[in-house]
Design a protein around this motif. Structure first.
Motif, PDB file in Angstrom:
ATOM      1  N   PRO A 108      48.675  30.251  23.667  1.00  0.00           N
ATOM      2  CA  PRO A 108      50.144  30.273  23.568  1.00  0.00           C
ATOM      3  C   PRO A 108      50.482  30.540  21.990  1.00  0.00           C
ATOM      4  O   PRO A 108      49.722  30.318  21.141  1.00  0.00           O
ATOM      5  N   GLY A 109      51.684  30.770  22.021  1.00  0.00           N
ATOM      6  CA  GLY A 109      52.359  30.965  20.505  1.00  0.00           C
ATOM      7  C   GLY A 109      52.848  29.954  19.881  1.00  0.00           C
ATOM      8  O   GLY A 109      52.695  28.663  20.138  1.00  0.00           O
ATOM      9  N   TRP A 110      53.437  30.093  18.833  1.00  0.00           N
ATOM     10  CA  TRP A 110      54.024  29.144  17.855  1.00  0.00           C
ATOM     11  C   TRP A 110      54.694  27.821  18.588  1.00  0.00           C
ATOM     12  O   TRP A 110      55.816  27.808  19.169  1.00  0.00           O
ATOM     13  N   CYS A 111      53.894  26.588  18.394  1.00  0.00           N
ATOM     14  CA  CYS A 111      54.280  25.426  18.755  1.00  0.00           C
ATOM     15  C   CYS A 111      54.280  25.241  20.235  1.00  0.00           C
ATOM     16  O   CYS A 111      54.549  24.190  20.731  1.00  0.00           O
ATOM     17  N   MET A 112      53.861  26.331  21.123  1.00  0.00           N
ATOM     18  CA  MET A 112      54.275  26.311  22.507  1.00  0.00           C
ATOM     19  C   MET A 112      53.062  25.415  23.155  1.00  0.00           C
ATOM     20  O   MET A 112      51.894  25.625  22.837  1.00  0.00           O
ATOM     21  N   PRO A 113      53.256  24.899  24.244  1.00  0.00           N
ATOM     22  CA  PRO A 113      52.368  24.116  25.118  1.00  0.00           C
ATOM     23  C   PRO A 113      51.824  25.190  26.132  1.00  0.00           C
ATOM     24  O   PRO A 113      52.144  26.321  26.523  1.00  0.00           O
ATOM     25  N   ALA A 114      50.262  24.688  26.491  1.00  0.00           N
ATOM     26  CA  ALA A 114      49.564  25.374  27.433  1.00  0.00           C
ATOM     27  C   ALA A 114      50.395  25.731  28.602  1.00  0.00           C
ATOM     28  O   ALA A 114      50.258  26.718  29.507  1.00  0.00           O
TER      29      ALA A 114
ATOM     30  N   VAL B 250      43.498  27.758  29.600  1.00  0.00           N
ATOM     31  CA  VAL B 250      44.835  28.001  28.783  1.00  0.00           C
ATOM     32  C   VAL B 250      44.593  26.762  27.556  1.00  0.00           C
ATOM     33  O   VAL B 250      44.562  25.502  27.880  1.00  0.00           O
ATOM     34  N   LEU B 251      44.365  27.325  26.426  1.00  0.00           N
ATOM     35  CA  LEU B 251      44.170  26.401  25.312  1.00  0.00           C
ATOM     36  C   LEU B 251      45.320  25.784  24.620  1.00  0.00           C
ATOM     37  O   LEU B 251      46.447  26.499  24.504  1.00  0.00           O
ATOM     38  N   ASP B 252      45.560  24.304  24.486  1.00  0.00           N
ATOM     39  CA  ASP B 252      46.799  24.053  23.455  1.00  0.00           C
ATOM     40  C   ASP B 252      46.226  24.016  22.039  1.00  0.00           C
ATOM     41  O   ASP B 252      45.267  23.062  21.544  1.00  0.00           O
ATOM     42  N   PRO B 253      46.642  24.808  21.233  1.00  0.00           N
ATOM     43  CA  PRO B 253      46.258  24.850  19.857  1.00  0.00           C
ATOM     44  C   PRO B 253      46.583  23.379  19.143  1.00  0.00           C
ATOM     45  O   PRO B 253      47.276  22.798  19.645  1.00  0.00           O
ATOM     46  N   ARG B 254      45.643  23.381  18.039  1.00  0.00           N
ATOM     47  CA  ARG B 254      45.957  21.910  17.351  1.00  0.00           C
ATOM     48  C   ARG B 254      47.505  21.776  17.347  1.00  0.00           C
ATOM     49  O   ARG B 254      47.986  22.565  16.931  1.00  0.00           O
ATOM     50  N   GLY B 255      47.950  20.646  17.569  1.00  0.00           N
ATOM     51  CA  GLY B 255      49.252  20.107  17.095  1.00  0.00           C
ATOM     52  C   GLY B 255      50.120  20.456  18.359  1.00  0.00           C
ATOM     53  O   GLY B 255      51.310  20.295  18.267  1.00  0.00           O
TER      54      GLY B 255
ATOM     55  N   GLY C 256      50.980  20.860  22.684  1.00  0.00           N
ATOM     56  CA  GLY C 256      50.924  20.495  23.908  1.00  0.00           C
ATOM     57  C   GLY C 256      50.306  19.303  23.862  1.00  0.00           C
ATOM     58  O   GLY C 256      50.708  18.329  23.490  1.00  0.00           O
ATOM     59  N   GLN C 257      49.138  18.955  24.555  1.00  0.00           N
ATOM     60  CA  GLN C 257      48.395  17.694  24.837  1.00  0.00           C
ATOM     61  C   GLN C 257      47.072  17.408  23.604  1.00  0.00           C
ATOM     62  O   GLN C 257      46.328  16.522  23.590  1.00  0.00           O
TER      63      GLN C 257
END
Length: 290
Positions: free
Chosen positions: A57-63, A81-86, A88-89
């Protein structure tokens, strides 16, 4: 913690009883975690079976913003679907909000998915994270690349203009993020949906969110990285990136483009049925899984 895959994007806050009476239950996504090499705990959603597509996902967005893709694509494919660091979860890490570490996070996800090639699909900032992964890891595990509504460094550079946005993030973050979230859509979304997205988009420290908008790479880096692979590419964009898309189609032998005239930045939500159908075609006929 599990994720009820039968919920639509507008029903994420409602009870799983919404499934009652439906003819066919939607695929169910499972929450999974892994620990990156810098000890950051990262989260991803996984649903379905078969050839794998990984969304970033994009800037600050959750999976969970990719719920429409989980619901449809996981009926035939394995959707991750990855939650990037910082986001989603995933853990709000003290550092790593720059392209090298974010690309490495994707690389360190791959062993947890088992062997074989994957389609990697990045949206917005996730386009740059996916290209950073490609630059570091090469394309040995890549079946195809899907780039959704961000610049890839082609053509003339856009006019600079995010200074006011960054200032507003520092002085009035909540209102600024809520305005940004609302602007991503051309179709109506429920207040509960927009509120949840806006709250999730403010998990990391504000200065780290600003770092994500200031990747220290020249535009040529993204363009050259894209052209470094001969794997199939799908570039799905709104009209503001039409010129870049046309250049990519001319210069990359295995690229196809899809212009979403009436969708917002979150085009995979606004035009979910069309986007999912195009993804199914890409997965079935274009991606090089073998």
């Amino acid at each position: 913690m599990g994720f009820a895959g039968g919920l639509t994007r507008r029903g994420l806050l409602a009870a799983p009883a919404l499934l009652a009476g439906t003819a066919r239950a939607q695929p169910q996504a499972t929450s999974r975690y892994f620990v990156a090499s810098d000890q950051t705990r990262l989260h991803f959603l996984e649903a379905g079976a078969g050839p794998t597509v990984v969304f970033v996902p994009g800037w600050c967005m959750p999976a969970w913003i990719f719920t429409p893709q989980i619901e449809q694509l996981a009926q035939r494919y394995r959707v991750v679907v990855l939650d990037p660091r910082g986001q989603g979860q995933s853990q709000v890490a003290p550092s790593g909000y720059e392209p090298t570490r974010r690309g490495r996070d994707i690389a360190e996800l791959m062993p947890h998915l088992g062997p074989g090639r994957v389609v990697l699909a990045g949206w917005s900032l996730g386009v740059l994270d996916a290209l950073s992964w490609l630059d570091q890891a090469g394309d040995a595990r890549l079946a195809g690349l899907v780039l959704i509504d961000n610049s890839v460094g082609e053509g003339d550079p856009p006019a600079a203009g995010n200074g006011r946005f960054l200032q507003n993030l520092r002085t009035n973050r909540d209102a600024t993020v809520r305005g940004f979230v609302a602007s991503m859509f051309r179709t109506p979304q429920t207040p509960a949906y927009l509120d949840r997205l806006a709250r999730d988009a403010q998990r990391m420290r504000v200065e780290d969110s600003i770092r994500l908008l200031s990747y220290a790479r020249p535009r040529e880096f993204w363009r050259n990285t894209l052209y470094s692979t001969r794997r199939p590419v799908l570039y799905a964009v709104t009209p503001r990136f039409r010129g870049q898309a046309q250049l990519v189609a001319q210069k990359h032998a295995a690229a196809s483009i899809d212009i979403y005239e009436d969708a917002g930045h979150a085009l995979f939500v606004d035009a979910a049925a069309r986007f999912n159908t195009r993804m199914e075609t890409f997965m079935a006929r274009e991606a090089a899984f073998a």
